[in-house]
Design an enzyme around this catalytic site. Structure first.
Site, PDB file in Angstrom:
ATOM      1  N   GLU A 964       0.895  -1.156  -0.105  1.00 44.91           N
ATOM      2  CA  GLU A 964       0.044  -0.026  -0.125  1.00 44.91           C
ATOM      3  C   GLU A 964       0.886   1.376  -0.071  1.00 44.91           C
ATOM      4  O   GLU A 964       0.676   1.998  -0.695  1.00 44.91           O
ATOM      5  CB  GLU A 964      -1.042   0.122   1.051  1.00 44.91           C
ATOM      6  N   ARG A1046      -7.020   2.448  14.548  1.00 43.71           N
ATOM      7  CA  ARG A1046      -8.096   1.489  14.340  1.00 43.71           C
ATOM      8  C   ARG A1046      -7.959   0.396  15.412  1.00 43.71           C
ATOM      9  O   ARG A1046      -8.968  -0.138  15.720  1.00 43.71           O
ATOM     10  CB  ARG A1046      -7.961   0.607  12.921  1.00 43.71           C
ATOM     11  N   GLU A1457     -10.356  -8.257   5.403  1.00 42.60           N
ATOM     12  CA  GLU A1457      -9.758  -8.200   6.563  1.00 42.60           C
ATOM     13  C   GLU A1457     -10.595  -8.654   7.578  1.00 42.60           C
ATOM     14  O   GLU A1457      -9.829  -9.406   8.669  1.00 42.60           O
ATOM     15  CB  GLU A1457      -9.348  -6.754   6.924  1.00 42.60           C
TER      16      GLU A1457
END
Ligand SMILES: Cc1cc2nc3c(=O)[nH]c(=O)nc-3n(C[C@H](O)[C@H](O)[C@H](O)COP(=O)(O)OP(=O)(O)OC[C@H]3O[C@@H](n4cnc5c(N)ncnc54)[C@H](O)[C@@H]3O)c2cc1C
Ligand code: FES
Ligand code: FES
Length: 1522
Positions: A964, A1046, A1457
């Site tokens: 990413e 997160r 995920e």
């Protein structure tokens, strides 16, 4: 003709003769040697001009890919550890008078060792290319492909995702099916024993097992069994079992709304298809393809004559790769050693399998000027024989040959000679060797590696050497000191052969000719032991061979002879002489072994900083093996005595209590598991989701077209379990990855210049030594970026990183990129990069900060990104109370550590940068999840306008978050080199470089205090949580802050904490920048609460299952960040019902009772179980990222090309998007195509991440489809109702209607985004949840529950996963097969993270690694991801029914995920088993993640491990890098 699957025309005609007849002559020199090899690839001879390019130091893989352009064979690791490079080597074996077909690792096997043999690559197996017949319908087209049955099975059973591992796996199977010499295709047990040399990071292996099994002769031939192993007809639960195998027989019974599919049924049905299409002899293809001219019976005398000449190849190219010699007789070989081996004569290196030499050459850069590879015609080196007294093993015979020999000995029928002691002793001699070899490396390695290589390498952790030493084996060394003299032979015992670290008692001129292993005698027992990080294909932590001969005396059995040898306990293979002395002559009884153990502990106690670490564990293992050996011998002796005619004359055999028997056996003797599974999902349907409301809002008419519920139609694509769009290409090796793109003219290869230390300034970089190497074109550093006028700064959020570190600045991590060298080949570029001289200034004061604890001590944080979440009362105050409303408040306190994780995508980072337009433009082909970011930074750093930089991405061989942001760094390096050199540059990172510099999952350390109230009815209710999280971000910010965010969003997991306070602090250390990884901090957050749940369960003495269930969120609740549960907020809240479903249908209470009974009966084997839920928030937490784009073209033949903002990394995104578009247009799926992701088609895209790609790009695609449909609707109205799309499109074209459209979608403003620092607005309504003023971070939650059951070996720490049952709410699946694949893959990856995957750094816990801060785990040799046999033995996955989701396209849910965390159920099950081993009263203990064999063993705590640690057992923690 069995070569029908191959498409011969695919092989470049310029490369090969198309005829099998060999017509060319090989060059020979005047001495009668051949100077080029005779190579055959895929049944065809390689022309001499190309054969002559094969170099002595070249691997087969390099030759296939670079010289022949056969790129189907992949480079995954270059060290024999992943299997991506597997090919099949076929050769005539004179000793067995048959053809042998064996899988080998092309990345290690020397190309010149293929002389006179045939190599089959995936290109030679089958092809997706259709036969030359034109068919109009898709189904007819599909039938006429050229796929081999193995490839077809892999496609149909969803065996590939990213496809990078697939060619290697196909070849491993191809080799296995061909090895059964005429007995027909393989048996299941054969595959299960051998499919051990290939890794897959995507699929979770279960579908690959299915594909492999479907082709076995014995699969499904007998009784149909369910995945539980019970024959369906005999199953007591037959009336309620919903497995398809059972439902079929109970026709009409069961839910018609659910599709059940189980391994057994699927493979049975597939077999029928194969038999119909291919007949039963498909597996004979390798035999049929083998060139007849290579057989000894050939009439081609020219070939015969050529092959009879020794091969001598001298490399005088720029590679200067030395000389290859292939002697044909022992005399020739020994003469070469005499004439060249002594150092003063230049040296000579023998290579057989090259599995050691290849590693030395590649990783230690050893240079050997002369390589000698003895021909198989030297019988004494290659044969394995038995005599009355010995096995004689030729030193160069492959380990597979030895294993097969032992297998034959073991399976020779004893019935006739059962009384024959010799036969019995033969078997007893063969068994330990056979058993050890099953766990030695992989099939591919064993097929070529030899015993002589294992001995000569003298590795301190060799598996065979200790066993041979204990068995009193002798080495026969041969030499010929005098030219034309006789051969001299010297014998030396294996135990005396090793003189020091990797040194042996062998003269330069000697070669190991054979190993003589004596037969065991009466009452003599041998056992091998091994413990490794992973069961298959792993080097031992400790390995051992133990032998003991007992003799009866008057009162007891006496130890008449004993040999105990270890690997992994000293710098060489050693005998435990003192321990042996303490045993010799003593009574065979437990007390003798207890005394011996005390001696052993003295003999082998290692210092804390011993190389390899794990000092206490290694000693514990050695002692545990000794104990196991005692039990083994006692059991064997008992059997022998009972079988003996004179049993009454013998003394009593020590009795073994029944609960101790479980310690007998273990790692080495354990059977390999048989993996089965069942999958179920709701019957396919086209569900209506977000598009209904979203498109209706934008345009009512088109919404009608797209979103109106329809009758099921045969053209419905959405909801169908379609196979991966690239599946056939994956399986044939025709799918091109970045490194497979054909070399453009003038291509240069790149290699990065990396810092070899950190914590010091970069003083200077001198590139001149590199430039003087022939073939090196240039070297570029920070100064060249300056010359380009580029901006060196980089980073996805903060621009705190650099492309190339400038001189004068501090080196922040080992492996930091300083520049790039480019040259004519990758080897030359690498040589150049190594030659660059880098100097460093004085080290900064103090140690480099490596761990989180170091960072906390030094206050090394990104404080601006420290976030905090608070709700309810002041937790500090609450947790200081003892009661709440008169009820007792139980407070627990502790810490939790979870380790990092390496992405281990099978395809390393790769970029091809091509300059054009006089260097003003750049086209970048990159393996990246982020084409736009790649474009942005390549443009900035090279000072090129973004509009002149195009980034193209066809497919990745896996990403998992690792590509990413971190892929951008290597793309930028290639772009700089391309721009500076004005030539195309390819940069593909070696696996070790990739793992050293790209970072991984963040390790976390968490400190918690938590309180729960005990109600009058005994229920325990969570009350307050105070938790401080720290993550190890490495030296640059990258995505560390968002990952921590997160984690904070997921600390609650599924449980309601009324009072909550969490603080997340990102830590800055000297590790490489850590980055996104599947779950993005979510799993690290959820694991915290699950630990705390266990803590409460123990402290309050309540059931953990009930505690979890009692505290789950209900619809009335909301999360600490203010999100409510329920239809209008986050959709259905299904976790509690899924939890109940698994709890009840799988009878968790009954299973727990059965486990308790098992544990009570078995002292040394314990089982454990865990039921773990998850909820995973879907949306990027950064609001702006919640957008997607697409470009759709409708062509006049009715086919549709979609380009969208997402990238394909195996997750099936393109397949799903095609399904969405096909559904919209009402056309077959085959008529929609996604080519690649390209920044000139869809610009300003968001990285494919956060599991959001289908949600965003699916909607954007629908938006574009809607526009086109809207435009063509008037045309459609003019045509008959059944007009085809092609007719409509043609007419529209002629009427000048635009058939292309750009689509866009942005997630609703109020369903994403969260401002951590926003204060409560004064007018915020009081009835809205606390913190909801900060935003709504997630659109919805994907939810799931998993139940896992495991078994551990208390004495070694080994574990296996007996079963896993997983249920996930993925909404109405667009493609259930892909979603199940994602769930299985994520589960296994999560299981890997929490169990066997351990990242190790040179930190305070690992001072034996140098330099400080270096990552040690840089390849499959040191870092273990789950492999084929780590999958739960019973692995069932189901998708929840009635799980509509109004917030995403077609009512689906994101899946990539969320299921990752469910893999941690295996960790918690292990913890449960460890708790059982510690005994009921041991109380709570901190069990750190991952649950490696070391942590399991040392946490079990018994007298043996306690003796081996210096500190208190209760506080002891194995070392780890956090
Ligand atoms: C992925 C992988 C996994 C592995 N797993 C294991 C494992 O589980 N357990 C384990 O013990 N090892 C393991 N190894 C190590 C290796 O496979 C063995 O040491 C193997 O036996 C070496 O054999 P070879 O034929 O490939 O040796 P080569 O690499 O060809 O040669 C190795 C050395 O031996 C010398 N040599 C070879 N034959 C002779 C001879 N007849 N006389 C004199 N010198 C000779 C060579 O000159 C060279 O120095 C692994 C290696 C790899 C790459
Ligand atoms: S590339 Fe050969 S085994 Fe990994
Ligand atoms: S499909 Fe196996 S690694 Fe991707």
């Amino acid at each position: 003709m069995h070569t029908r699957f191959r498409s011969l025309s695919r092989l470049p005609s310029s490369t090969f003769h198309t005829s099998h007849t060999f017509t060319h002559s090989l060059p020979t020199n005047n001495s009668g040697y051949r100077t080029a090899p005779l190579l055959h690839i895929n049944g065809q001879p390689v022309p001499p001009s190309l054969a002559a390019q094969a170099r002595p130091n070249q691997t087969l893989l390099s030759y296939l890919r670079s010289t022949l352009g056969l790129t189907g064979t992949k480079l995954g690791c270059g060290e024999g550890g992943c299997g991506a490079c597997t090919v099949v080597l076929s050769a005539y074996c004179p000793r067995r008078n048959t053809l042998l077909h064996q899988s080998v690792n092309a990345c290690l096997f020397p190309v010149l060792a293929c002389d006179g043999k045939m190599i089959t690559t995936v290109e030679g197996v089958g092809s997706w290319k259709k036969l030359d017949v034109h068919h109009s319908s898709a189904s007819a087209r599909e039938k006429d492909d050229n796929l081999h049955p193995i490839q077809r099975a892999m496609v149909d059973m969803h065996g590939s995702q990213c496809g990078f591992c697939t060619p290697g796996i196909i070849m491993a199977m191809y080799g296995l099916f061909a090895t059964e010499d005429g007995e027909g295709p393989s048996r299941v047990s054969h595959l299960e024993e051998h499919l051990d040399g290939n890794l897959c990071r995507c699929t979770g292996y279960r579908p690959i097992w299915d594909a492999a099994r479907s082709l076995c002769v014995d699969e499904g031939m007998g009784v149909v069994r369910g995945p539980c192993g019970v024959p369906c007809r005999e199953c007591p639960e037959r009336e309620v079992c919903e497995m398809e195998c059972n439902v079929r027989e109970r026709e009409g019974v069961g839910s018609m709304d659910v599709v059940h599919s189980c391994t057994q049924r699927k493979v049975v049905e597939f077999r029928k298809v194969v038999d119909e299409k291919h007949g039963s002899d498909w597996w004979k293809q390798p035999m049929d393809m083998f060139p007849k001219e290579l057989l000894p019976t050939t009439e081609n005398t020219e070939i015969r004559e050529q092959l009879s000449k020794p091969l001598v190849v001298v490399d005088s190219s720029i590679h200067n790769g030395g000389t290859w010699l292939q002697p044909h007789t022992l005399e020739e070989l020994l003469d070469l050693f005499r004439d060249y081996a002594p150092a003063e004569k230049g040296g000579i290196k023998m290579v057989v399998g090259n599995t050691e030499v290849g590693i030395e050459t590649k990783f230690k850069h050893a240079v050997y000027n002369r390589l000698v590879h003895p021909k198989e015609s030297i019988h004494s080196l290659y044969e394995v024989l038995e005599t009355e007294s010995h096995f004689h093993v030729g030193a160069c015979s492959s380990l597979s040959a030895l294993q097969q020999f032992c297998h034959r000995v073991l399976h020779t029928n004893l019935a006739t000679d059962v009384q024959n002691d010799t036969a019995l002793h033969k078997k007893r001699t063969a068994k330990p060797i056979h058993d050890m070899l099953r766990w030695f490396a992989s099939t591919q390695i064993r097929n070529v590696a030899c015993l002589g290589g294992n001995l000569a390498t003298a590795s301190p952790i060799s598996d065979m050497n200790p066993l041979l030493a204990s068995m009193n084996a002798q080495i026969v060394l041969a030499s010929r000191p005098v030219s034309d003299g006789g051969i001299e032979r010297r014998k030396i015992a294996v135990k005396d052969f090793f003189t020091g670290y990797r040194t042996v008692d062998k003269k330069d001129i000697e070669v190991i000719e054979r190993v003589d292993i004596p037969m065991v005698s009466e009452f003599e027992y041998v056992a091998p032991f091994k413990q490794a990080r992973r069961r298959e294909d792993d080097i031992s932590i400790v390995t051992s061979g133990m032998r003991m001969r007992l003799s009866p005396s008057e009162h007891s059995w006496v130890i008449a002879d004993v040999a105990i040898a270890f690997g992994g306990m000293a710098p060489k293979t050693v005998l435990a002489n003192k321990t042996m002395a303490a045993m010799l002559g003593k009574a065979f009884e437990e007390s003798t072994f207890a005394e011996a153990r005390a001696v052993l502990q003295h003999e082998f106690r290692m210092p804390d900083d011993v190389p390899g670490g794990q000092a206490e564990y290694r000693l514990t293992l050695a002692c545990s093996f000794l104990y196991k050996f005692y039990l083994h011998c006692a059991a064997e002796l008992k059997k022998d005595v009972e079988a003996s005619a004179s049993k009454d004359n013998f003394p009593a055999v020590p009795a073994i209590p029944s609960d101790e028997e479980s310690a007998i056996g273990g790692f080495v003797s354990a059977p390999k598991p048989s993996i089965r599974g069942a999958q179920s999902f709701p019957a396919p349907k086209v569900a209506t989701g977000l598009e209904a409301t979203h498109l209706a809002a934008s345009n009512a008419e088109s919404a009608k077209v797209l979103a109106s519920p329809k009758e099921p139609s045969k053209l419905d694509s959405v909801g169908q379990p379609a196979t991966h769009a690239s599946g056939p290409l994956h399986c044939t090796g025709e799918a091109a990855y970045t490194d497979d793109i054909p070399a453009p003219e003038n291509l240069l290869h790149g290699s990065l210049i990396l810092a070899s230390k950190c914590h010091a300034p970069l003083a200077s970089i001198d590139i001149t030594p590199a430039l003087s190497i022939p073939g090196v074109f240039g070297a570029y550093t920070h100064q060249d970026i300056e010359k380009l006028g580029g901006d060196n700064r980089m980073g996805p959020i903060l621009l705190d990183d650099v492309a190339f570190l400038p001189v004068g600045e501090k080196v922040e991590f080992v492996g930091q990129v300083l520049g790039i060298v480019v040259g004519a080949s990758q080897e030359i570029a690498e040589k150049g990069a190594r030659a660059v001289v880098v100097e460093y200034g004085e080290e900064e004061a103090g140690n480099a900060i490596v761990s989180i604890e170091d960072a906390i001590k030094a206050g090394s944080f990104w404080t601006d990104f420290r976030h905090e979440m608070k709700r309810g009362g002041d937790v500090y105050h609450i947790l200081s109370q003892t009661e709440v409303d008169g009820k007792p408040l139980v407070v627990v306190e502790g810490s939790i550590r979870s380790g990092g994780q390496e992405h281990f995508y099978l395809e390393p980072n790769s970029t091809l940068a091509i300059p054009s337009e006089s260097g003003t433009n750049l086209t970048i082909y990159a393996s990246t999840q982020a084409p736009t970011k790649t474009q942005d930074f390549c443009a900035r750093v090279t000072n090129t306008p973004a509009a002149r930089v195009v980034v193209r991405m066809k497919r990745m061989g896996g990403g998992f978050g690792g590509k990413e942001t971190r892929s951008v760094f290597s793309s930028v390096a290639a772009a700089v080199a391309a721009k500076c050199s004005n030539r195309p540059v390819r940069l593909t990172l070696n696996r070790d470089t990739d793992m050293s510099i790209t970072g991984g999952r963040h390790a976390f350390v968490t400190y918690y205090r938590a309180g729960a109230v005990v109600n009058d009815d005994g229920t325990v209710k969570l009350h307050a949580l105070d938790v401080k999280l720290y993550n190890n971000g490495g030296c640059k910010f990258d995505l560390t802050g968002p990952v921590m965010d997160r984690a904070l969003f997921h600390v609650d997991n599924c449980y309601n904490w009324p009072n909550f306070h969490s603080v997340g602090t990102p830590c800055k250390t000297s590790q490489p920048p850590h980055t996104a990884f599947r779950g993005f901090g979510g799993p690290q957050g959820m694991v915290i609460t699950e630990h705390i749940m266990d803590h409460f369960a123990i402290k309050c003495n309540v059931s953990g299952d009930k505690l979890r269930r009692d505290n789950m969120y209900t619809l009335q609740d909301c999360t600490p960040f203010g999100m409510r549960f329920g239809d209008n907020f986050t959709g259905k809240w299904n976790v509690p019902s899924m939890y109940d479903q698994l709890y009840n249908t799988l009878d968790v209470p009954g299973r727990r009772a059965a486990i308790a009974a098992f544990n009570a009966k078995n002292k040394w084997t314990k089982r454990g179980i865990a039921l773990i839920p998850t909820k995973f928030g879907i949306a990027f937490t950064a609001k702006y990222m919640n957008q997607g784009g697409a470009l759709v073209h409708l062509y006049t033949d009715g086919t549709v090309l979609v380009s969208h903002g997402g990238t394909e990394m195996g997750q099936g995104l393109h397949t799903k998007v095609c399904q969405v578009a096909a559904q919209a247009f009402g056309i077959p799926l085959d008529d929609v195509y996604v080519n690649d992701s390209s920044t000139d088609k869809v610009a300003n895209t968001i990285p494919s991440a956060a599991s959001m790609s289908t949600d965003l790009n699916g909607m954007a695609t629908l938006d574009a489809c809607r526009k086109i449909l809207e435009r063509i609707q008037p045309i459609r109205d003019q045509l008959p109702p059944n007009a085809k799309l092609s007719e409509v499109a043609k007419k529209a074209f002629y009427e000048r209607v635009d058939l292309s459209a750009h689509g866009f979608y942005a997630l609703d403003n109020d369903r994403c985004g969260y401002d951590w620092n926003k204060d409560r607005p004064e007018d915020f309504p009081v009835d809205l949840p606390e913190n909801s003023w900060k935003g709504h971070p997630f659109n919805y939650f994907t939810q799931g529950v998993a139940l896992a059951e495991v078994e551990i070996d208390v004495l070694t720490g080994d574990h296996k996963t007996l079963s896993a049952d997983v249920i996930v709410d993925v909404g109405s699946s667009i493609n259930p097969a892909i979603d199940i694949g994602q769930i299985e893959g994520a589960f296994i990856q999560g299981m890997g993270w929490s169990t066997i995957e351990e990242v190790v750094y040179a930190d305070d816990d690992h001072t034996w690694i140098r330099p400080r801060a270096r990552v040690f785990t840089t390849g499959p040799g040191t870092y273990k991801i789950p492999c084929f046999n780590d999958v739960p033995e019973r692995f069932n996955v189901s998708l929840l029914e009635n799980a509509d989701n109004p917030f995403a396209v077609h009512s689906s849910k994101a899946v990539g995920e969320p299921p990752f965390f469910l893999g941690c159920s295996v960790f918690f099950a292990i913890k449960d088993a460890v708790t059982a081993a510690r005994g009921e009263n041991s109380g709570y203990f901190e069990f750190r993640m991952p649950a490696t064999s070391e942590r399991i063993r040392m946490a079990c705590g018994d007298v043996i491990s306690s003796e081996c640690i210096a500190t208190e057992f209760s506080t002891f923690q194995p070392k780890g890098s956090f």
